[in-house]
Design an enzyme around this catalytic site. Sequence first.
Site, PDB file in Angstrom:
ATOM      1  N   TYR A 152      -9.338 -41.292 -33.883  1.00  0.00           N
ATOM      2  CA  TYR A 152      -8.132 -40.920 -34.623  1.00  0.00           C
ATOM      3  C   TYR A 152      -8.468 -40.918 -36.100  1.00  0.00           C
ATOM      4  CZ  TYR A 152      -3.573 -41.479 -36.878  1.00  0.00           C
ATOM      5  OH  TYR A 152      -2.478 -41.321 -37.682  1.00  0.00           O
ATOM      6  N   GLU A 156      -2.977 -35.364 -39.853  1.00  0.00           N
ATOM      7  CA  GLU A 156      -3.292 -36.257 -38.739  1.00  0.00           C
ATOM      8  C   GLU A 156      -4.127 -35.497 -37.708  1.00  0.00           C
ATOM      9  OE1 GLU A 156      -0.171 -37.553 -35.918  1.00  0.00           O
ATOM     10  OE2 GLU A 156      -0.765 -39.588 -36.454  1.00  0.00           O
TER      11      GLU A 156
END
Lengths: 390, 289
Positions: free
Chosen positions: A109, A198
Site C-alpha cells: 500500500y 492512494e
Amino acid sequence: MNIHEYQAKQIFAKYDVPVPKGIMVESVKDAVIAAQELGGPVWVVKAQIHAGGRGLGGGVKLAKNLDEVEALANEILGMTLVTHQTGPEGKLVQKLYIEDGADIQSELYLSVVLDRKLEMPLIMASTEGGMNIEDVAENTPELIVTVPVDPAIGFQGFHGRELAFGLGITDKAEQKNIITFAQKLFKLYMELDAEMIEINPLVKTGKGEFIALDGKMGFDNSALGRQPEIAAMRDLTEEDPDEVEAAKYGLSYVALDGEIGCMVNGAGLAMGTMDTINHMGGTPANFLDVGGSANAETVAKGFEIILKNPNVKAIFVNIFGGIVRCDRIANGIIEATKITDVNVPVIVRLDGTNAPEAAEILKNANIANLIVGDDLGDGAAKAVAAAKGN
Amino acid sequence: MSILVNKDTKVIVQGFTGKEGSFHAEQCIDYGTNIVGGVTPNKGGQTHLGQPVFNTVAEAVKATGATVSMIFVPPAFVGDAVMEAAEAGIELAVIITEGAPVKDMQAAKAHATKHGMMTIGPNCPGVITAEECKIGIMPGMIFKKGNIGLISKSGTLTYEGANQVCNEGYGITTAVGIGGDPIIGLSYNQILPMFEADPDTECIVMIGEIGGDLEIQAAKLIKEQITKPVVAFIAGQTAPKGKTMGHAGAIVSGSAGTAKEKMEALEAAGVKVVVSPAEIGKAVKELLS
C-alpha cells in the site's frame, strides 16, 4: 475533485510511474477490441466509478480469454455497483478499464496525503496491500510506515531510505525501485496540487519491480484554476446533479435523508442549524450554505433545489447577516415564492445586518405558510413542529 | 485589555484598492480601526480612503510603522502576499480571502513561522477587539465590549455566539475567526493561552467543527493550562462521513475528525460542551453566575 482510476494512471504514466497497460472503453464491443490490442494472456475488467471497494462489490474481475472479456464487460457495464463508499443506492457503471494482468508477487500500500497536523505532505506505506488501510491502522499500526516530506527541501534520499527500510525491503535493486517510485509520485503530488494519491494495491512483480495496480487521486479544488488539464478530467456524471447545479449559483449543497430543508449562510452555522434541528427531534434534509453573496436569485434557486426533494416537509431559513444583508434574503424569499410553488411551511429567522428592514419586508409581503423564528432555537423548534404537522 | 489587537494597532491592507478590500477597509475605518495605509502594486503614491497606497509591503511598513496586515488579495496571490508581509516585518497577517490553494498556504505559513510572523486564516472573518479594532469582515455592531473571549472556525457561528453572549448581558474582549481551511494560522492552542493571560477575559467560548484534530489538541491544552471556564460547540454532529461541508477542512475522513470524539475530549477536559449553538449564551451565563 476526484478522478477515475484510468485518469490517475494516465497521469502516473506521464510521470514515469509504472502502471500496467490499459485502455478505457464505454462499450462491450470496444472492450473486446481493447483486449485484443493489449494482447493478454489475461486481462482485468474494471468498473470505473469514483468509489473504493470496487473489487468486493463485483466491479473488478479477471478474464482468461476474449470471450470472458466480452461476458464480463457485458456484466459490469451498466450495472449499479454498491460498495462501502457508494452508499446503498450504488453507482451506475458507465466506463470500463481493460487492463493487462500483472505478475503479482506481493501487494503493498502506498499513499501521499496532506498531514494537517504537520502541515506537510505525508507518504504512507504498508506491507498490507489490498486491505482497507483504516483497518490496518486500527489493528496493526506497526505495519504502517509514515514519512513526512517538507516541500521546502523536497524528497531527499533519507525519505526514500526510511520508506524502503520501513517496508522491510532488503534487496538493493528493489530498494532503488521503490524509492524512485515514491519520488516520482511525490513530484506529481506537488506539481499537480493533488490532495491525495492512494495506490492500493501497489504490486511487487516477480522481477522486483513495483507497479501501481490501482490509482486513486483527489485534487485541491482551490487550485484547479491553475491546473487546466486536471480540471478537464472532471466527470460530472459521478457527482450529485443537485450539488453541481447548486454550485453554479455559488451555493454549497449536500443532500441528506431528513425532512427539514435548511437554507443558511455560512458553513459553520449551516452545520450548527442541522445539529440544532436534530437535537430538537427533527431531521435535516440537506446542508445548504448560500454563501456571502446571496441575493434574490440564489435564494430562489436554493428553494428550488430544496423542494426537488420529495421528503421535505418544512424549510428553515436561518440567516445571520454579516456581509449578507437580511433585506436581500427577505426579497429572495418573496421572489422564490413567486417563481416556485413553495407548498410547505417556511420558517424564517433573520438576524444581523438589516434584520429590522427584512422583518418589515416579510410582514408586508403577507406570504401564506411563512412563520417567523425569533432566534436560532425558536426557529428550529418551529421548523421541527411544522415538519410534524403541528 | 484584549488579545492580539487594540485601538493602537497600526494596520495596513494588502489588496487595498480592490472591490472587497475597499469595501471592508472602509467599514473597519468606520469601526475605529487604525488603518494607516495599504498596498496595491503600481498604485503607490495614490491616496485611497484618505490613506497612502504603497507598491510593496516593505515600503508601507517603513513609512507607517504598521505591525498588522489585513489581506484581501485574490486566492491565487495569497501565498505571495503572506510571504511578502513576513519578510517586511509584519507581526500578524489576517488573511480574509477564501479559496487559496492549500499548497500555497503550506509554504506561506512555513515562511511566516520562519520570520516570526503570526497568521490568522485564510478563509476567515478576521479578528475583532470589541469597540476598539476590527480587522475583518464581521458586522461590528454585534460585538459589545465585555469579558468573554471567542475563538471560532466559522464566521457566522462567531456572530451567532457573540450575539447570544451580548443578549445575555455579557460582552466580548476579543473574537478571533481562525477559518475552516485544512491549513490555518493561529489556532485554539495559540489563542487559548492568550485569553488565559488576558486579565479582562473571564470566560472563553470556542466553536469548532468536524475535520482535523485541532479541537482534540485544544482539549489537552485546556486540561493542562486553562483555568478559566470554557464553553464549546462543535458543528457537524449530523454531517455525513466523507462529504466536505462547505469549509474545505470540514470533512470526516473514515472514523477521524467526528464531532462526537471532539465533544467527548472537550468534556473530559472540563469544558461545558453544548449540543446546539442556540445554547452558547445560556451556557456562558450558567458558568459565570
